[in-house]
Design a protein around this motif. Structure first.
Motif, PDB file in Angstrom:
ATOM      1  N   ASP A  25       0.829  -1.210   0.000  1.00 49.45           N
ATOM      2  CA  ASP A  25       0.000   0.000   0.000  1.00 49.45           C
ATOM      3  C   ASP A  25       0.863   1.259   0.000  1.00 49.45           C
ATOM      4  OD1 ASP A  25      -2.325  -1.494  -0.019  1.00 49.45           O
ATOM      5  OD2 ASP A  25      -2.755  -1.202   2.119  1.00 49.45           O
ATOM      6  N   VAL A  26       1.933   1.253   0.804  1.00 51.76           N
ATOM      7  CA  VAL A  26       2.815   2.420   0.852  1.00 51.76           C
ATOM      8  C   VAL A  26       3.557   2.570  -0.472  1.00 51.76           C
ATOM      9  CG1 VAL A  26       4.845   3.447   1.955  1.00 51.76           C
ATOM     10  CG2 VAL A  26       3.076   2.376   3.360  1.00 51.76           C
ATOM     11  N   VAL A  27       4.106   1.479  -0.989  1.00 51.36           N
ATOM     12  CA  VAL A  27       4.881   1.545  -2.231  1.00 51.36           C
ATOM     13  C   VAL A  27       4.011   2.048  -3.382  1.00 51.36           C
ATOM     14  CG1 VAL A  27       6.183   0.179  -3.919  1.00 51.36           C
ATOM     15  CG2 VAL A  27       6.561  -0.168  -1.465  1.00 51.36           C
ATOM     16  N   GLU A  28       2.761   1.654  -3.403  1.00 56.05           N
ATOM     17  CA  GLU A  28       1.851   2.123  -4.460  1.00 56.05           C
ATOM     18  C   GLU A  28       1.634   3.627  -4.408  1.00 56.05           C
ATOM     19  OE1 GLU A  28      -1.584  -0.348  -3.865  1.00 56.05           O
ATOM     20  OE2 GLU A  28      -0.920  -1.740  -5.426  1.00 56.05           O
ATOM     21  N   ARG A  29       1.878   4.244  -3.273  1.00 56.54           N
ATOM     22  CA  ARG A  29       1.661   5.685  -3.118  1.00 56.54           C
ATOM     23  C   ARG A  29       2.875   6.520  -3.520  1.00 56.54           C
ATOM     24  NH1 ARG A  29      -1.762   3.532   0.921  1.00 56.54           N
ATOM     25  NH2 ARG A  29      -3.769   4.608   0.971  1.00 56.54           N
ATOM     26  N   ILE A  30       4.012   5.877  -3.795  1.00 59.90           N
ATOM     27  CA  ILE A  30       5.191   6.641  -4.211  1.00 59.90           C
ATOM     28  C   ILE A  30       4.934   7.166  -5.621  1.00 59.90           C
ATOM     29  CG2 ILE A  30       7.675   6.603  -4.610  1.00 59.90           C
ATOM     30  CD1 ILE A  30       7.785   4.096  -2.765  1.00 59.90           C
ATOM     31  N   PRO A  31       4.945   8.470  -5.800  1.00 60.99           N
ATOM     32  CA  PRO A  31       4.644   9.027  -7.128  1.00 60.99           C
ATOM     33  C   PRO A  31       5.737   8.709  -8.148  1.00 60.99           C
ATOM     34  CG  PRO A  31       4.512  10.718  -5.406  1.00 60.99           C
ATOM     35  CD  PRO A  31       5.146   9.511  -4.792  1.00 60.99           C
ATOM     36  N   PRO A  32       5.374   8.631  -9.414  1.00 56.10           N
ATOM     37  CA  PRO A  32       6.387   8.463 -10.462  1.00 56.10           C
ATOM     38  C   PRO A  32       7.428   9.580 -10.371  1.00 56.10           C
ATOM     39  CG  PRO A  32       4.196   8.195 -11.380  1.00 56.10           C
ATOM     40  CD  PRO A  32       4.019   8.694  -9.978  1.00 56.10           C
ATOM     41  N   GLY A  33       8.691   9.221 -10.580  1.00 54.03           N
ATOM     42  CA  GLY A  33       9.760  10.199 -10.515  1.00 54.03           C
ATOM     43  C   GLY A  33      10.280  10.456  -9.114  1.00 54.03           C
ATOM     44  N   ARG A  34       9.721   9.753  -8.137  1.00 55.41           N
ATOM     45  CA  ARG A  34      10.158   9.876  -6.741  1.00 55.41           C
ATOM     46  C   ARG A  34      10.571   8.498  -6.239  1.00 55.41           C
ATOM     47  NH1 ARG A  34       7.896  14.447  -4.158  1.00 55.41           N
ATOM     48  NH2 ARG A  34       9.469  14.016  -2.580  1.00 55.41           N
ATOM     49  N   VAL A  35      11.343   8.452  -5.161  1.00 55.33           N
ATOM     50  CA  VAL A  35      11.751   7.184  -4.562  1.00 55.33           C
ATOM     51  C   VAL A  35      11.639   7.260  -3.049  1.00 55.33           C
ATOM     52  CG1 VAL A  35      13.363   6.597  -6.429  1.00 55.33           C
ATOM     53  CG2 VAL A  35      14.197   7.803  -4.408  1.00 55.33           C
ATOM     54  N   SER A  36      11.594   6.102  -2.437  1.00 55.28           N
ATOM     55  CA  SER A  36      11.639   6.010  -0.987  1.00 55.28           C
ATOM     56  C   SER A  36      12.677   4.953  -0.634  1.00 55.28           C
ATOM     57  CB  SER A  36      10.267   5.638  -0.421  1.00 55.28           C
ATOM     58  OG  SER A  36      10.255   5.810   0.988  1.00 55.28           O
ATOM     59  N   THR A  37      12.957   4.823   0.636  1.00 55.81           N
ATOM     60  CA  THR A  37      13.921   3.816   1.084  1.00 55.81           C
ATOM     61  C   THR A  37      13.196   2.711   1.838  1.00 55.81           C
ATOM     62  OG1 THR A  37      14.345   4.896   3.211  1.00 55.81           O
ATOM     63  CG2 THR A  37      15.730   5.578   1.322  1.00 55.81           C
ATOM     64  N   TYR A  38      13.866   1.578   1.935  1.00 56.75           N
ATOM     65  CA  TYR A  38      13.308   0.469   2.706  1.00 56.75           C
ATOM     66  C   TYR A  38      13.028   0.903   4.139  1.00 56.75           C
ATOM     67  CZ  TYR A  38      14.938  -2.418  -1.170  1.00 56.75           C
ATOM     68  OH  TYR A  38      15.140  -2.958  -2.420  1.00 56.75           O
ATOM     69  N   GLY A  39      13.945   1.693   4.709  1.00 51.86           N
ATOM     70  CA  GLY A  39      13.782   2.153   6.081  1.00 51.86           C
ATOM     71  C   GLY A  39      12.614   3.102   6.257  1.00 51.86           C
ATOM     72  N   ALA A  40      12.438   4.036   5.320  1.00 54.17           N
ATOM     73  CA  ALA A  40      11.324   4.990   5.414  1.00 54.17           C
ATOM     74  C   ALA A  40       9.993   4.257   5.325  1.00 54.17           C
ATOM     75  CB  ALA A  40      11.434   6.041   4.315  1.00 54.17           C
ATOM     76  N   ILE A  41       9.896   3.305   4.425  1.00 61.59           N
ATOM     77  CA  ILE A  41       8.662   2.530   4.308  1.00 61.59           C
ATOM     78  C   ILE A  41       8.446   1.709   5.569  1.00 61.59           C
ATOM     79  CG2 ILE A  41       7.538   0.659   3.043  1.00 61.59           C
ATOM     80  CD1 ILE A  41       8.982   1.859   0.536  1.00 61.59           C
ATOM     81  N   GLY A  42       9.519   1.111   6.072  1.00 67.89           N
ATOM     82  CA  GLY A  42       9.415   0.337   7.307  1.00 67.89           C
ATOM     83  C   GLY A  42       8.909   1.176   8.468  1.00 67.89           C
ATOM     84  N   ARG A  43       9.396   2.411   8.578  1.00 63.36           N
ATOM     85  CA  ARG A  43       8.922   3.288   9.664  1.00 63.36           C
ATOM     86  C   ARG A  43       7.435   3.580   9.516  1.00 63.36           C
ATOM     87  NH1 ARG A  43      14.029   5.081   8.761  1.00 63.36           N
ATOM     88  NH2 ARG A  43      13.427   6.801   7.368  1.00 63.36           N
ATOM     89  N   LEU A  44       6.973   3.783   8.293  1.00 59.39           N
ATOM     90  CA  LEU A  44       5.552   4.051   8.068  1.00 59.39           C
ATOM     91  C   LEU A  44       4.685   2.843   8.404  1.00 59.39           C
ATOM     92  CD1 LEU A  44       5.809   5.994   4.696  1.00 59.39           C
ATOM     93  CD2 LEU A  44       5.139   6.939   6.913  1.00 59.39           C
ATOM     94  N   VAL A  45       5.216   1.663   8.143  1.00 59.32           N
ATOM     95  CA  VAL A  45       4.445   0.426   8.324  1.00 59.32           C
ATOM     96  C   VAL A  45       4.649  -0.172   9.715  1.00 59.32           C
ATOM     97  CG1 VAL A  45       4.178  -1.933   7.416  1.00 59.32           C
ATOM     98  CG2 VAL A  45       4.469  -0.032   5.855  1.00 59.32           C
ATOM     99  N   GLY A  46       5.762   0.154  10.361  1.00 55.17           N
ATOM    100  CA  GLY A  46       6.033  -0.377  11.686  1.00 55.17           C
ATOM    101  C   GLY A  46       6.861  -1.656  11.665  1.00 55.17           C
ATOM    102  N   VAL A  47       7.717  -1.801  10.645  1.00 52.41           N
ATOM    103  CA  VAL A  47       8.606  -2.965  10.543  1.00 52.41           C
ATOM    104  C   VAL A  47       9.993  -2.470  10.155  1.00 52.41           C
ATOM    105  CG1 VAL A  47       6.748  -4.565   9.923  1.00 52.41           C
ATOM    106  CG2 VAL A  47       8.039  -3.412   8.105  1.00 52.41           C
ATOM    107  N   GLY A  48      10.963  -3.368  10.180  1.00 49.81           N
ATOM    108  CA  GLY A  48      12.319  -3.011   9.791  1.00 49.81           C
ATOM    109  C   GLY A  48      12.509  -3.031   8.287  1.00 49.81           C
ATOM    110  N   PRO A  49      13.598  -2.424   7.817  1.00 47.31           N
ATOM    111  CA  PRO A  49      13.848  -2.356   6.377  1.00 47.31           C
ATOM    112  C   PRO A  49      14.011  -3.718   5.717  1.00 47.31           C
ATOM    113  CG  PRO A  49      15.707  -1.465   7.621  1.00 47.31           C
ATOM    114  CD  PRO A  49      14.612  -1.717   8.595  1.00 47.31           C
TER     115      PRO A  49
END
Length: 107
Positions: A25-49
């Motif tokens: 769900d989080v990865v689907e929200r990353i807009p085209p032309g932008r990136v996120s990190t495993y750690g940033a997504i993990g913080r949003l979801v509540g898990v490790g990278p």
């Protein structure tokens, strides 16, 4: 879709599939032309990278997995060529094999 991050982590005791879905769900929200990190997504979801990486490697083919990179802007070796090509097609700045997170990091 607004491109904003979702509300929060899955409930305590959530099944592995629930965690995977939260990651997707989080990865689907990353807009085209932008990136996120495993750690940033993990913080949003509540898990490790590493848990984020596992979810994407085992079932993230239907989401824009290529928009997720390591904290230093590098990409994983097994998918390096394809991931860099997909990012370049979206106009993501890459220098010496690393994404410029300061320019295109999300959220």
């Amino acid at each position: 879709m607004s491109g904003e991050a979702p509300g929060g982590p899955p409930p305590p005791g959530a099944s592995p599939l629930d965690v995977d879905e939260a990651v997707f769900d989080v990865v689907e929200r990353i807009p085209p032309g932008r990136v996120s990190t495993y750690g940033a997504i993990g913080r949003l979801v509540g898990v490790g990278p590493r848990r984020v990486a596992r979810a994407l490697s085992q079932g993230g083919g239907a989401v824009p997995w290529h928009r997720v990179v390591r904290a230093d802007g590098s990409v994983a070796e097994p998918v390096r060529v394809e991931q860099l090509a997909r990012l370049a097609a979206e106009g993501v700045p890459v220098r010496n094999g690393r994404v410029d997170l300061a320019a295109v990091g999300w959220p």
